[in-house]
Motif scaffolding. Structure first.
Motif, mmCIF file in Angstrom:
data_model
loop_
_atom_site.group_PDB
_atom_site.id
_atom_site.type_symbol
_atom_site.label_atom_id
_atom_site.label_comp_id
_atom_site.label_asym_id
_atom_site.label_seq_id
_atom_site.Cartn_x
_atom_site.Cartn_y
_atom_site.Cartn_z
ATOM 1 N N LEU A 1 62.201 -19.269 -9.334
ATOM 2 C CA LEU A 1 63.271 -20.260 -9.451
ATOM 3 C C LEU A 1 62.786 -21.629 -9.899
ATOM 4 O O LEU A 1 63.449 -22.290 -10.702
ATOM 5 C CB LEU A 1 64.044 -20.369 -8.134
ATOM 6 N N ASP A 2 61.648 -22.069 -9.399
ATOM 7 C CA ASP A 2 61.154 -23.394 -9.801
ATOM 8 C C ASP A 2 60.921 -23.449 -11.304
ATOM 9 O O ASP A 2 61.321 -24.397 -11.990
ATOM 10 C CB ASP A 2 59.835 -23.720 -9.081
ATOM 11 N N TRP B 1 64.192 -23.357 -13.155
ATOM 12 C CA TRP B 1 64.888 -24.651 -13.054
ATOM 13 C C TRP B 1 64.369 -25.614 -14.124
ATOM 14 O O TRP B 1 65.137 -26.319 -14.779
ATOM 15 C CB TRP B 1 64.678 -25.227 -11.646
ATOM 16 N N GLU B 2 63.035 -25.656 -14.277
ATOM 17 C CA GLU B 2 62.444 -26.532 -15.314
ATOM 18 C C GLU B 2 62.962 -26.121 -16.698
ATOM 19 O O GLU B 2 63.347 -26.968 -17.503
ATOM 20 C CB GLU B 2 60.913 -26.414 -15.323
ATOM 21 N N SER C 1 71.380 -28.824 -9.336
ATOM 22 C CA SER C 1 70.503 -29.215 -8.222
ATOM 23 C C SER C 1 69.738 -27.986 -7.737
ATOM 24 O O SER C 1 70.151 -26.845 -7.974
ATOM 25 C CB SER C 1 71.323 -29.806 -7.070
ATOM 26 N N ARG C 2 68.633 -28.228 -7.047
ATOM 27 C CA ARG C 2 67.849 -27.113 -6.481
ATOM 28 C C ARG C 2 68.703 -26.325 -5.489
ATOM 29 O O ARG C 2 68.606 -25.109 -5.398
ATOM 30 C CB ARG C 2 66.612 -27.653 -5.763
ATOM 31 N N THR C 3 69.524 -27.063 -4.735
ATOM 32 C CA THR C 3 70.370 -26.386 -3.741
ATOM 33 C C THR C 3 71.373 -25.471 -4.424
ATOM 34 O O THR C 3 71.589 -24.330 -3.999
ATOM 35 C CB THR C 3 71.146 -27.446 -2.922
ATOM 36 N N GLN D 1 71.045 -24.161 -7.322
ATOM 37 C CA GLN D 1 70.331 -23.037 -7.926
ATOM 38 C C GLN D 1 70.038 -21.959 -6.882
ATOM 39 O O GLN D 1 70.169 -20.769 -7.147
ATOM 40 C CB GLN D 1 69.015 -23.507 -8.567
ATOM 41 N N LEU D 2 69.680 -22.394 -5.671
ATOM 42 C CA LEU D 2 69.403 -21.445 -4.592
ATOM 43 C C LEU D 2 70.657 -20.658 -4.223
ATOM 44 O O LEU D 2 70.621 -19.439 -4.039
ATOM 45 C CB LEU D 2 68.859 -22.208 -3.382
#
Ligand SMILES: CC(C)(COP(=O)(O)OP(=O)(O)OC[C@H]1O[C@@H](n2cnc3c(N)ncnc32)[C@H](O)[C@@H]1OP(=O)(O)O)[C@@H](O)C(=O)NCCC(=O)NCCS
Length: 179
Positions: free
Chosen positions: A17-18, A21-22, A40-42, A44-45
């Motif tokens: 995921l990281d 995301w990039e 946002s990371r949230t 995406q999670l």
């Protein structure tokens, strides 16, 4: 396993995921896959948790066989099991590995999975009408231009037409598409 001599596809994992995301926030990929507002990371999670349980979408990581490097994603979504169709998308991240047939390999594996394993009949996507490179890429794979959505999107200050590209199982089966 979804693989050929050079690449393989595997389910996207939480550990990807990281990196993903990039990638989806680079301007080229964001434009190509339609990320209009930052994710946002949230969010995406949450997206990943839904994805992991969904039956109407699947995202594969595209990886090199020789070193397992994750180089992009291919996906099916809006999978309709009654009408046997799905939308797909693809991106490879590193421009230096482009034009070496990797995208074609990844698409062929995805198409094979969609038609032979999921028993779908039609795959489709949209792209901007002036994106001749992408249109050439899909046409090489046997996709047909099925229609034009006039001024369908507003991108960088202009309305743009979108082209619908589709591939039917019958057309694919008539070619020699053994992977
Ligand atoms: C689309 C993408 C996956 C193609 O992957 P790729 O590995 O570079 O493509 P291939 O090497 O398999 O190309 C196959 C054919 O497609 C056409 N093609 C691909 N990229 C092209 C380009 N930039 N310009 C012109 N033709 C192109 C060519 O006909 C090519 O055959 P050739 O190299 O023998 O002339 C890659 O460019 C990408 O990730 N782009 C950014 C994301 C994107 O636009 N996704 C599509 C959203 S609709």
């Amino acid at each position: 396993m979804l693989a050929d001599e050079v690449i393989y596809l595997r389910r996207l994992e939480a550990t990807d995921l990281d990196r993903t995301w990039e990638w989806i926030h680079t301007p080229e990929i964001a434009l190509a896959i339609g990320v209009n507002i930052p994710v946002s990371r949230t969010a995406q999670l949450r997206w990943f948790e839904r994805l992991d349980q969904a039956t109407d979408k699947i995202v594969f990581a595209v990886c090199f066989r020789d070193n397992n490097e994750h180089i992009g994603n291919v996906s099916l979504d809006s999978i309709d099991y009654r009408h046997r169709n799905a939308r797909f998308s693809i991106f490879l991240t590193d421009p230096t590995i482009r034009r070496q047939g990797i995208g074609t390999r990844a698409m062929r594996l995805l198409i094979q999975y969609a038609f032979e394993f999921l028993n779908l009949n039609r795959l489709y996507c949209k792209t901007t009408s002036d994106n001749h490179a992408i249109i050439a890429f899909y046409r090489n794979l046997g996709f047909c231009i099925e229609g034009r959505l006039r001024e369908h999107e507003y991108i960088q200050g202009h309305y743009v037409d979108k082209i619908i590209l589709g591939l039917i199982l019958h057309d694919w089966a008539c070619e020699d598409n053994s992977v």
